[in-house]
Motif scaffolding. Structure first.
Motif, PDB file in Angstrom:
ATOM      1  N   ILE A 245       4.010  81.703 -26.405  1.00  0.00           N
ATOM      2  CA  ILE A 245       4.742  82.357 -27.495  1.00  0.00           C
ATOM      3  C   ILE A 245       3.756  83.018 -28.458  1.00  0.00           C
ATOM      4  CG2 ILE A 245       6.118  81.882 -29.568  1.00  0.00           C
ATOM      5  CD1 ILE A 245       7.587  79.735 -27.862  1.00  0.00           C
ATOM      6  N   GLU A 246       2.679  82.315 -28.796  1.00  0.00           N
ATOM      7  CA  GLU A 246       1.688  82.880 -29.720  1.00  0.00           C
ATOM      8  C   GLU A 246       1.052  84.135 -29.133  1.00  0.00           C
ATOM      9  OE1 GLU A 246      -1.066  79.814 -30.701  1.00  0.00           O
ATOM     10  OE2 GLU A 246       0.279  78.849 -32.144  1.00  0.00           O
ATOM     11  N   SER A 247       0.757  84.113 -27.839  1.00  0.00           N
ATOM     12  CA  SER A 247       0.155  85.281 -27.190  1.00  0.00           C
ATOM     13  C   SER A 247       1.113  86.469 -27.193  1.00  0.00           C
ATOM     14  CB  SER A 247      -0.235  84.913 -25.755  1.00  0.00           C
ATOM     15  OG  SER A 247      -0.758  86.033 -25.072  1.00  0.00           O
ATOM     16  N   ALA A 248       2.363  86.215 -26.841  1.00  0.00           N
ATOM     17  CA  ALA A 248       3.346  87.295 -26.802  1.00  0.00           C
ATOM     18  C   ALA A 248       3.621  87.834 -28.205  1.00  0.00           C
ATOM     19  CB  ALA A 248       4.640  86.803 -26.157  1.00  0.00           C
ATOM     20  N   ALA A 249       3.665  86.944 -29.195  1.00  0.00           N
ATOM     21  CA  ALA A 249       3.902  87.379 -30.571  1.00  0.00           C
ATOM     22  C   ALA A 249       2.751  88.244 -31.075  1.00  0.00           C
ATOM     23  CB  ALA A 249       4.090  86.164 -31.476  1.00  0.00           C
ATOM     24  N   ALA A 250       1.518  87.824 -30.779  1.00  0.00           N
ATOM     25  CA  ALA A 250       0.355  88.607 -31.208  1.00  0.00           C
ATOM     26  C   ALA A 250       0.373  90.010 -30.596  1.00  0.00           C
ATOM     27  CB  ALA A 250      -0.928  87.884 -30.824  1.00  0.00           C
ATOM     28  N   SER A 251       0.778  90.101 -29.339  1.00  0.00           N
ATOM     29  CA  SER A 251       0.853  91.405 -28.678  1.00  0.00           C
ATOM     30  C   SER A 251       1.873  92.309 -29.361  1.00  0.00           C
ATOM     31  CB  SER A 251       1.227  91.229 -27.204  1.00  0.00           C
ATOM     32  OG  SER A 251       0.228  90.509 -26.512  1.00  0.00           O
TER      33      SER A 251
ATOM     34  N   GLN B 125       5.918  76.143 -13.248  1.00  0.00           N
ATOM     35  CA  GLN B 125       6.714  76.814 -14.263  1.00  0.00           C
ATOM     36  C   GLN B 125       5.896  77.973 -14.834  1.00  0.00           C
ATOM     37  OE1 GLN B 125       9.423  74.346 -16.698  1.00  0.00           O
ATOM     38  NE2 GLN B 125       7.914  72.732 -16.440  1.00  0.00           N
ATOM     39  N   ASP B 126       6.496  79.144 -14.927  1.00  0.00           N
ATOM     40  CA  ASP B 126       5.782  80.321 -15.428  1.00  0.00           C
ATOM     41  C   ASP B 126       5.881  80.342 -16.954  1.00  0.00           C
ATOM     42  OD1 ASP B 126       4.670  82.768 -15.973  1.00  0.00           O
ATOM     43  OD2 ASP B 126       5.719  83.831 -14.366  1.00  0.00           O
ATOM     44  N   PHE B 127       4.998  79.598 -17.612  1.00  0.00           N
ATOM     45  CA  PHE B 127       5.051  79.504 -19.065  1.00  0.00           C
ATOM     46  C   PHE B 127       4.718  80.825 -19.763  1.00  0.00           C
ATOM     47  CE2 PHE B 127       4.334  74.982 -17.906  1.00  0.00           C
ATOM     48  CZ  PHE B 127       5.501  74.474 -18.442  1.00  0.00           C
ATOM     49  N   PRO B 128       3.743  81.609 -19.282  1.00  0.00           N
ATOM     50  CA  PRO B 128       3.519  82.917 -19.921  1.00  0.00           C
ATOM     51  C   PRO B 128       4.763  83.798 -19.911  1.00  0.00           C
ATOM     52  CG  PRO B 128       1.648  82.346 -18.545  1.00  0.00           C
ATOM     53  CD  PRO B 128       2.701  81.310 -18.276  1.00  0.00           C
TER      54      PRO B 128
ATOM     55  N   THR C 210      16.979  82.656 -17.686  1.00  0.00           N
ATOM     56  CA  THR C 210      16.238  81.592 -16.997  1.00  0.00           C
ATOM     57  C   THR C 210      15.087  82.190 -16.200  1.00  0.00           C
ATOM     58  OG1 THR C 210      17.769  81.687 -15.122  1.00  0.00           O
ATOM     59  CG2 THR C 210      18.198  80.033 -16.817  1.00  0.00           C
ATOM     60  N   VAL C 211      13.952  81.498 -16.232  1.00  0.00           N
ATOM     61  CA  VAL C 211      12.777  81.866 -15.444  1.00  0.00           C
ATOM     62  C   VAL C 211      12.809  81.026 -14.176  1.00  0.00           C
ATOM     63  CG1 VAL C 211      10.264  81.910 -15.375  1.00  0.00           C
ATOM     64  CG2 VAL C 211      11.468  82.456 -17.514  1.00  0.00           C
ATOM     65  N   VAL C 212      12.652  81.667 -13.038  1.00  0.00           N
ATOM     66  CA  VAL C 212      12.747  80.972 -11.750  1.00  0.00           C
ATOM     67  C   VAL C 212      11.405  80.314 -11.423  1.00  0.00           C
ATOM     68  CG1 VAL C 212      13.222  81.208  -9.292  1.00  0.00           C
ATOM     69  CG2 VAL C 212      14.492  82.606 -10.956  1.00  0.00           C
ATOM     70  N   PRO C 213      11.376  79.000 -11.162  1.00  0.00           N
ATOM     71  CA  PRO C 213      10.128  78.313 -10.825  1.00  0.00           C
ATOM     72  C   PRO C 213       9.734  78.568  -9.368  1.00  0.00           C
ATOM     73  CG  PRO C 213      11.928  76.767 -10.763  1.00  0.00           C
ATOM     74  CD  PRO C 213      12.518  78.079 -11.208  1.00  0.00           C
ATOM     75  N   GLU C 214       8.527  78.121  -9.011  1.00  0.00           N
ATOM     76  CA  GLU C 214       7.973  78.385  -7.675  1.00  0.00           C
ATOM     77  C   GLU C 214       7.361  77.103  -7.110  1.00  0.00           C
ATOM     78  OE1 GLU C 214       4.372  81.171  -5.755  1.00  0.00           O
ATOM     79  OE2 GLU C 214       4.724  81.103  -7.924  1.00  0.00           O
TER      80      GLU C 214
END
Length: 349
Positions: free
Chosen positions: A102-108, A308-311, A335-339
């Motif tokens: 979240i912090e990375s995406a917010a900074a972007s 889980q794709d957290f990014p 929803t993000v699909v896991p692998e």
């Protein structure tokens, strides 16, 4: 606002030629006859103040030329460029990874993140943490508290801010985003079933966590689709120590041929207990974890697990919140699909 061409004289007896000390928030409070907390609330756009109090503070700020950069921009634009994150224990891999994403995406996107960590799960702690974020003039909230208790407490508060709840699975929650925990659990269970295992134990996470409940549900659903009734569901606390203790319990009785563990740390404890008892992984017992922590590829043996794709989850949380704030955005799944990541801790039975 008008800006005087020369600074106000200092009352502190500064020597001639010295620049006067810049006013601070306590100087403004004294001039306005209010507390410094009230000045902070005015700076951050808090709506609970009386108009006359707000104006008195603004007049004092004008007289003292008090201009904190971020506060000045907020007063002019009503935009703080801050996202608030309300979270529970950040020591666990899932919440801490989501927070970092979240912090990375917010900074972007040009935003700062202000995080308030709950000291407990009661309503008073929730209210205190929420009030702190609101006092800091956050533009929106991301609720990263995946316990059922905290999600239920949201219903007791009237929050007039854009909001996203992470790992909420309620169909009535219009703000919920999550990794599909049920799908991930079904992937793990199906992998073991396809390898020929039928006696499969599930090590669940602690009671009260949304992920624990949803992974149990996925495990039971996949077993039922194969005509099987789960006979062993044991509860851990996400730690390797709890996995180790549960592993000792399993080897003391009739060990299963496979285990689906609700996270990788508990899988590590299981491997330790099985090896100590003379059971080989995967020759005697297959193990599948969940999360794909960075060390999972270096377990002995390397761990088969659900990633889980957290990014991506963090990016979607921020994108969904900014869309509520008026930023252009395309509609994306909630929803993000896991692998499934197959390594060496599973084998045919």
């Amino acid at each position: 606002m008008t800006v005087n061409s020369k600074p106000p004289s200092s009352s502190s007896g500064a020597q001639t030629g010295q620049r006067a000390r810049a006013a601070n928030i306590r100087d403004v409070a004294r001039a306005a006859g209010v507390s410094h907390q009230t000045v902070s609330r005015v700076i951050n756009g808090h709506h609970s103040l009386r108009d006359e109090t707000r104006q008195r503070v603004l007049d004092a700020m004008e007289a003292l030329q008090f201009r904190p950069n971020r506060a000045a921009r907020s007063l002019v634009t009503s935009r703080s460029r801050i996202i608030g994150v309300l979270m529970t224990n950040g020591a666990y891999f899932g919440p801490s990874s989501t927070q970092a994403a979240i912090e990375s995406a917010a900074a972007s996107a040009g935003y700062l993140v202000d995080t308030a960590t709950l000291t407990s799960l009661d309503e008073a702690a929730f209210s205190e943490a929420l009030s702190r974020l609101v006092d800091h003039a956050v533009e929106g909230l991301i609720i990263l508290a995946p316990q059922e208790t905290t999600l239920q407490q949201l219903q007791h508060f009237s929050i007039n801010l854009p909001m996203v709840t992470v790992h909420s699975t309620s169909p009535a929650d219009d703000h919920g985003l999550s990794v599909d925990q049920v799908a991930g659990a079904r992937l793990a269970t199906r992998h073991l079933l396809e390898l020929g295992h039928r006696d499969i134990a599930h090590i669940a996470g602690p009671d009260g966590w949304v992920e624990s409940r949803e992974r149990i549900r996925g495990f039971k659903t996949e077993m039922a689709d194969w005509g099987l009734t789960p006979s062993r569901i044991l509860t851990g606390d996400w730690t390797s120590d709890s996995g180790y203790r549960i592993g000792q319990e399993l080897v003391a009785g009739n060990p299963p041929s496979a285990v689906f563990s609700s996270n990788d740390q508990m899988s590590l404890g299981l491997i330790h207990a099985f090896r100590e008892a003379g059971l080989r992984v995967p020759e005697d017992v297959s193990i599948v974890g969940f999360d794909d922590v960075p060390d999972a590829a270096h377990f002995a043996p390397p761990l088969t697990t659900v990633r889980q794709d957290f990014p991506e989850l963090g990016r979607r949380c921020v994108a969904h919140l900014l869309a509520q704030l008026g930023a252009p955005a395309q509609e994306e799944p909630r929803t993000v699909v896991p692998e499934l990541i197959v390594r060496q801790s599973t084998a045919s039975h």
